[in-house]
Design a protein around this motif. Structure first.
Motif, PDB file in Angstrom:
ATOM      1  N   ARG A 107       0.813  -1.217   0.000  1.00  0.00           N
ATOM      2  CA  ARG A 107       0.000   0.000   0.000  1.00  0.00           C
ATOM      3  C   ARG A 107       0.850   1.272   0.000  1.00  0.00           C
ATOM      4  O   ARG A 107       0.386   2.346   0.355  1.00  0.00           O
ATOM      5  CB  ARG A 107      -0.940   0.003   1.208  1.00  0.00           C
ATOM      6  N   GLY A 108       2.080   1.121  -0.430  1.00  0.00           N
ATOM      7  CA  GLY A 108       2.976   2.270  -0.471  1.00  0.00           C
ATOM      8  C   GLY A 108       2.499   3.347  -1.433  1.00  0.00           C
ATOM      9  O   GLY A 108       2.581   4.546  -1.137  1.00  0.00           O
ATOM     10  N   LEU A 109       1.994   2.921  -2.581  1.00  0.00           N
ATOM     11  CA  LEU A 109       1.527   3.900  -3.573  1.00  0.00           C
ATOM     12  C   LEU A 109       0.298   4.635  -3.054  1.00  0.00           C
ATOM     13  O   LEU A 109       0.152   5.847  -3.292  1.00  0.00           O
ATOM     14  CB  LEU A 109       1.212   3.191  -4.885  1.00  0.00           C
ATOM     15  N   ILE A 110      -0.583   3.916  -2.353  1.00  0.00           N
ATOM     16  CA  ILE A 110      -1.776   4.564  -1.783  1.00  0.00           C
ATOM     17  C   ILE A 110      -1.366   5.630  -0.780  1.00  0.00           C
ATOM     18  O   ILE A 110      -1.874   6.754  -0.796  1.00  0.00           O
ATOM     19  CB  ILE A 110      -2.697   3.523  -1.122  1.00  0.00           C
ATOM     20  N   PHE A 111      -0.419   5.279   0.108  1.00  0.00           N
ATOM     21  CA  PHE A 111       0.056   6.242   1.101  1.00  0.00           C
ATOM     22  C   PHE A 111       0.660   7.466   0.419  1.00  0.00           C
ATOM     23  O   PHE A 111       0.367   8.610   0.785  1.00  0.00           O
ATOM     24  CB  PHE A 111       1.083   5.596   2.026  1.00  0.00           C
ATOM     25  N   ALA A 112       1.515   7.234  -0.574  1.00  0.00           N
ATOM     26  CA  ALA A 112       2.197   8.339  -1.252  1.00  0.00           C
ATOM     27  C   ALA A 112       1.203   9.244  -1.974  1.00  0.00           C
ATOM     28  O   ALA A 112       1.300  10.478  -1.905  1.00  0.00           O
ATOM     29  CB  ALA A 112       3.225   7.787  -2.235  1.00  0.00           C
ATOM     30  N   ILE A 113       0.236   8.642  -2.662  1.00  0.00           N
ATOM     31  CA  ILE A 113      -0.756   9.434  -3.394  1.00  0.00           C
ATOM     32  C   ILE A 113      -1.588  10.269  -2.425  1.00  0.00           C
ATOM     33  O   ILE A 113      -1.880  11.454  -2.695  1.00  0.00           O
ATOM     34  CB  ILE A 113      -1.657   8.518  -4.252  1.00  0.00           C
ATOM     35  N   CYS A 114      -1.979   9.681  -1.298  1.00  0.00           N
ATOM     36  CA  CYS A 114      -2.754  10.427  -0.297  1.00  0.00           C
ATOM     37  C   CYS A 114      -1.958  11.606   0.246  1.00  0.00           C
ATOM     38  O   CYS A 114      -2.475  12.724   0.375  1.00  0.00           O
ATOM     39  CB  CYS A 114      -3.186   9.499   0.841  1.00  0.00           C
ATOM     40  N   TYR A 115      -0.685  11.352   0.567  1.00  0.00           N
ATOM     41  CA  TYR A 115       0.171  12.417   1.096  1.00  0.00           C
ATOM     42  C   TYR A 115       0.295  13.560   0.091  1.00  0.00           C
ATOM     43  O   TYR A 115       0.131  14.733   0.428  1.00  0.00           O
ATOM     44  CB  TYR A 115       1.547  11.849   1.435  1.00  0.00           C
ATOM     45  N   ILE A 116       0.570  13.213  -1.156  1.00  0.00           N
ATOM     46  CA  ILE A 116       0.740  14.229  -2.195  1.00  0.00           C
ATOM     47  C   ILE A 116      -0.571  14.966  -2.456  1.00  0.00           C
ATOM     48  O   ILE A 116      -0.587  16.195  -2.637  1.00  0.00           O
ATOM     49  CB  ILE A 116       1.257  13.573  -3.489  1.00  0.00           C
ATOM     50  N   ALA A 117      -1.673  14.216  -2.490  1.00  0.00           N
ATOM     51  CA  ALA A 117      -2.976  14.840  -2.752  1.00  0.00           C
ATOM     52  C   ALA A 117      -3.292  15.896  -1.704  1.00  0.00           C
ATOM     53  O   ALA A 117      -3.848  16.954  -2.022  1.00  0.00           O
ATOM     54  CB  ALA A 117      -4.069  13.769  -2.777  1.00  0.00           C
ATOM     55  N   ILE A 118      -2.929  15.621  -0.460  1.00  0.00           N
ATOM     56  CA  ILE A 118      -3.194  16.591   0.610  1.00  0.00           C
ATOM     57  C   ILE A 118      -2.281  17.796   0.475  1.00  0.00           C
ATOM     58  O   ILE A 118      -2.732  18.950   0.437  1.00  0.00           O
ATOM     59  CB  ILE A 118      -3.018  15.941   1.994  1.00  0.00           C
ATOM     60  N   GLN A 119      -0.978  17.553   0.398  1.00  0.00           N
ATOM     61  CA  GLN A 119      -0.010  18.654   0.415  1.00  0.00           C
ATOM     62  C   GLN A 119      -0.122  19.539  -0.829  1.00  0.00           C
ATOM     63  O   GLN A 119      -0.107  20.768  -0.720  1.00  0.00           O
ATOM     64  CB  GLN A 119       1.415  18.090   0.543  1.00  0.00           C
ATOM     65  N   VAL A 120      -0.224  18.918  -1.988  1.00  0.00           N
ATOM     66  CA  VAL A 120      -0.316  19.692  -3.225  1.00  0.00           C
ATOM     67  C   VAL A 120      -1.734  20.228  -3.420  1.00  0.00           C
ATOM     68  O   VAL A 120      -1.927  21.415  -3.748  1.00  0.00           O
ATOM     69  CB  VAL A 120       0.113  18.831  -4.431  1.00  0.00           C
ATOM     70  N   GLY A 121      -2.729  19.378  -3.203  1.00  0.00           N
ATOM     71  CA  GLY A 121      -4.118  19.785  -3.434  1.00  0.00           C
ATOM     72  C   GLY A 121      -4.562  20.919  -2.545  1.00  0.00           C
ATOM     73  O   GLY A 121      -5.195  21.882  -3.008  1.00  0.00           O
ATOM     74  N   ARG A 122      -4.223  20.844  -1.262  1.00  0.00           N
ATOM     75  CA  ARG A 122      -4.614  21.912  -0.339  1.00  0.00           C
ATOM     76  C   ARG A 122      -3.990  23.238  -0.747  1.00  0.00           C
ATOM     77  O   ARG A 122      -4.647  24.286  -0.737  1.00  0.00           O
ATOM     78  CB  ARG A 122      -4.162  21.531   1.080  1.00  0.00           C
ATOM     79  N   THR A 123      -2.735  23.210  -1.141  1.00  0.00           N
ATOM     80  CA  THR A 123      -2.042  24.448  -1.530  1.00  0.00           C
ATOM     81  C   THR A 123      -2.625  25.022  -2.818  1.00  0.00           C
ATOM     82  O   THR A 123      -2.775  26.249  -2.944  1.00  0.00           O
ATOM     83  CB  THR A 123      -0.538  24.168  -1.700  1.00  0.00           C
ATOM     84  N   LEU A 124      -2.958  24.161  -3.764  1.00  0.00           N
ATOM     85  CA  LEU A 124      -3.561  24.642  -5.011  1.00  0.00           C
ATOM     86  C   LEU A 124      -4.901  25.332  -4.760  1.00  0.00           C
ATOM     87  O   LEU A 124      -5.194  26.383  -5.344  1.00  0.00           O
ATOM     88  CB  LEU A 124      -3.752  23.472  -5.983  1.00  0.00           C
ATOM     89  N   VAL A 125      -5.712  24.740  -3.887  1.00  0.00           N
ATOM     90  CA  VAL A 125      -7.012  25.345  -3.579  1.00  0.00           C
ATOM     91  C   VAL A 125      -6.831  26.698  -2.901  1.00  0.00           C
ATOM     92  O   VAL A 125      -7.533  27.679  -3.231  1.00  0.00           O
ATOM     93  CB  VAL A 125      -7.857  24.400  -2.702  1.00  0.00           C
ATOM     94  N   ILE A 126      -5.881  26.789  -1.972  1.00  0.00           N
ATOM     95  CA  ILE A 126      -5.615  28.067  -1.290  1.00  0.00           C
ATOM     96  C   ILE A 126      -5.162  29.123  -2.295  1.00  0.00           C
ATOM     97  O   ILE A 126      -5.602  30.285  -2.243  1.00  0.00           O
ATOM     98  CB  ILE A 126      -4.561  27.878  -0.188  1.00  0.00           C
ATOM     99  N   LEU A 127      -4.296  28.736  -3.222  1.00  0.00           N
ATOM    100  CA  LEU A 127      -3.840  29.684  -4.244  1.00  0.00           C
ATOM    101  C   LEU A 127      -5.002  30.153  -5.118  1.00  0.00           C
ATOM    102  O   LEU A 127      -5.082  31.333  -5.481  1.00  0.00           O
ATOM    103  CB  LEU A 127      -2.762  29.033  -5.112  1.00  0.00           C
ATOM    104  N   PHE A 128      -5.900  29.240  -5.442  1.00  0.00           N
ATOM    105  CA  PHE A 128      -7.074  29.616  -6.234  1.00  0.00           C
ATOM    106  C   PHE A 128      -7.951  30.599  -5.465  1.00  0.00           C
ATOM    107  O   PHE A 128      -8.450  31.589  -6.032  1.00  0.00           O
ATOM    108  CB  PHE A 128      -7.874  28.361  -6.591  1.00  0.00           C
ATOM    109  N   LEU A 129      -8.124  30.371  -4.178  1.00  0.00           N
ATOM    110  CA  LEU A 129      -8.972  31.242  -3.369  1.00  0.00           C
ATOM    111  C   LEU A 129      -8.326  32.609  -3.143  1.00  0.00           C
ATOM    112  O   LEU A 129      -9.023  33.631  -3.084  1.00  0.00           O
ATOM    113  CB  LEU A 129      -9.268  30.588  -2.019  1.00  0.00           C
ATOM    114  N   LEU A 130      -6.999  32.639  -3.045  1.00  0.00           N
ATOM    115  CA  LEU A 130      -6.309  33.905  -2.777  1.00  0.00           C
ATOM    116  C   LEU A 130      -6.228  34.790  -4.015  1.00  0.00           C
ATOM    117  O   LEU A 130      -6.316  36.013  -3.932  1.00  0.00           O
ATOM    118  CB  LEU A 130      -4.889  33.629  -2.260  1.00  0.00           C
ATOM    119  N   GLY A 131      -6.014  34.177  -5.181  1.00  0.00           N
ATOM    120  CA  GLY A 131      -5.781  34.976  -6.374  1.00  0.00           C
ATOM    121  C   GLY A 131      -4.315  35.359  -6.498  1.00  0.00           C
ATOM    122  O   GLY A 131      -3.481  34.993  -5.655  1.00  0.00           O
ATOM    123  N   ASN A 132      -3.974  36.133  -7.499  1.00  0.00           N
ATOM    124  CA  ASN A 132      -2.571  36.450  -7.793  1.00  0.00           C
ATOM    125  C   ASN A 132      -2.033  37.659  -7.047  1.00  0.00           C
ATOM    126  O   ASN A 132      -0.820  37.855  -6.978  1.00  0.00           O
ATOM    127  CB  ASN A 132      -2.386  36.684  -9.302  1.00  0.00           C
TER     128      ASN A 132
END
Length: 396
Positions: A107-132
């Motif tokens: 389940r290493g790939l599942i763990f890695a994908i979850c970790y990346i989805a949180i760290q990258v996904g959360r930051t992308l959403v915040i950037l979208f909400l903040l604007g440039n």
């Protein structure tokens, strides 16, 4: 400057301390599960490789929690977009925590994908909400950059196994742990200014860490109760083992919460650079809470087989776990109050000198002596004059 004040998602900074929201408390329940998973993983993989693997997984879990905590420190978790982000992270964190026992297997790939989805996904959403044009946007762009760099190592590690996965994931964790210390520096994007961009609320940050410490102590008590409940015959030895472990948890709690937590709130609140101080505060706590988890595994070992003799691996959880806990408490006190704890220094020396004797006595006696040391430190803290605490806060 005007946009700093007017953005609707940011917490309002004022005279009142930012409080921990109910949604954040709900979020922490996932990490109760994660801590339990990690303590059981270490218990069933109590060897050198198992210690390294558990350390990597623990740092990964903590870093997800830490980055989310900083987001809810900047942004109001009672607003609908931030609350939805929090709940989304909760869902993926649940899957990540469920994959922990087999993260170094299938389940290493599942763990890695979850970790990346949180760290990258959360930051992308915040950037979208903040604007440039928001003053926090460059900071989150740098965070996104480093998250993507570490994501490559997480994925690469997931497609390998054995020591290669351990090495690649250790590098990924190290990048995520160290990059904030350099302001998330990236070419063309520069470096984040902790004094201007990391405008955190000290009270909220300290309270969030304190709540996680309580989660870890809850795990030590839970492990003690589980080991006792699973025994068919309650002998005097097993009951004594449970009582010793319980007293040990209380004394460790006292050592942390008696003075240091008050000093931390005061220090960050009045610091000219609360962001940098908050970063140091989190960097210490990942090790401190990890040491508590190690001690919980020691309590489980003692509760299940109190009369057994020590091995080199069990010595790690019975002696070195408490030593690491005291060391990180010393660092914590130095960061918050610039004081060196004499009682902690003496206790560490006593525990290290006690190691050669451990191989000739049962693990119950070892744990009893360790807990006695913790109780002595707690008594010393109790006997410290109350005025000394007040003077300490005034000095800060």
């Amino acid at each position: 400057m005007e946009e700093r004040k007017s953005h609707q998602l940011l917490r309002k900074r004022g005279d009142h301390n930012a409080s921990v929201s109910y949604s954040e408390l709900l979020f922490d329940l996932i990490y109760v599960f994660a801590v339990t998973q990690l303590s059981h993983y270490l218990l069933y993989h109590l060897n050198f490789l198992g210690v390294i693997q558990t350390t990597i997984l623990w740092f990964g879990v903590w870093l997800v929690w830490q980055h989310t905590t900083w987001v809810t420190n900047w942004f109001n978790p009672d607003t609908r977009p931030i609350r939805l982000i929090l709940f989304g992270v909760m869902l993926v964190s649940l899957l990540m925590a469920a994959s922990l026992p087999k993260a170094f297997e299938d389940r290493g790939l599942i763990f890695a994908i979850c970790y990346i989805a949180i760290q990258v996904g959360r930051t992308l959403v915040i950037l979208f909400l903040l604007g440039n044009n928001h003053h926090l946007t460059p900071n989150f762009k740098r965070i996104l950059g480093w998250s993507c760099i570490s994501a490559f190592l997480w994925i690469l590690g997931a497609f390998n196994d054995g020591y290669i996965r351990v090495l690649l994931w250790a590098m990924a964790v190290l990048l995520d742990y160290v990059s904030p210390m350099f302001g998330f520096y990236l070419p063309f994007l520069g470096r984040s200014d902790s004094g201007k961009e990391w405008t955190i609320d000290g009270h909220h940050l300290v309270e969030r860490c304190q709540l996680f410490v309580i989660i870890a102590f809850g795990e030590t008590i839970l492990m003690t109760g589980l080991s006792l409940s699973e025994v068919e015959v309650w002998t005097a030895e097993r009951i004594i083992a449970a009582l010793v472990s319980f007293v040990g948890s209380l004394s460790m709690w006292w050592i942390y919460f008696d003075v240091s937590s008050e000093a931390a709130i005061h220090k960050i609140r009045h610091s000219v650079n609360p962001g940098l101080l908050g970063l140091k505060y989190h960097a210490v706590h990942v090790i401190l809470v990890g040491a508590i988890i190690v001690c919980a595994v020691g309590d489980e070992l003692v509760g299940s087989e109190p009369s057994s003799t020590v091995t080199y691996t069990s010595l790690y959880v019975l002696i070195f776990g408490p030593v690491i806990y005291l060391l990180t408490n010393m660092v914590f006190k130095w960061i918050t109050s610039h004081t060196i704890s004499v009682s902690h220094s003496i206790a560490i020396l006593v525990l290290l000198l006690f190691i050669p004797v451990c191989f000739f006595i049962s693990i119950l006696i070892i744990n009893s002596i360790v807990v006695t040391v913790f109780v002595c430190i707690a008594i010393f803290e109790i006997l410290t004059p109350h005025m000394k605490k007040e003077e300490l806060l005034e000095k800060l």
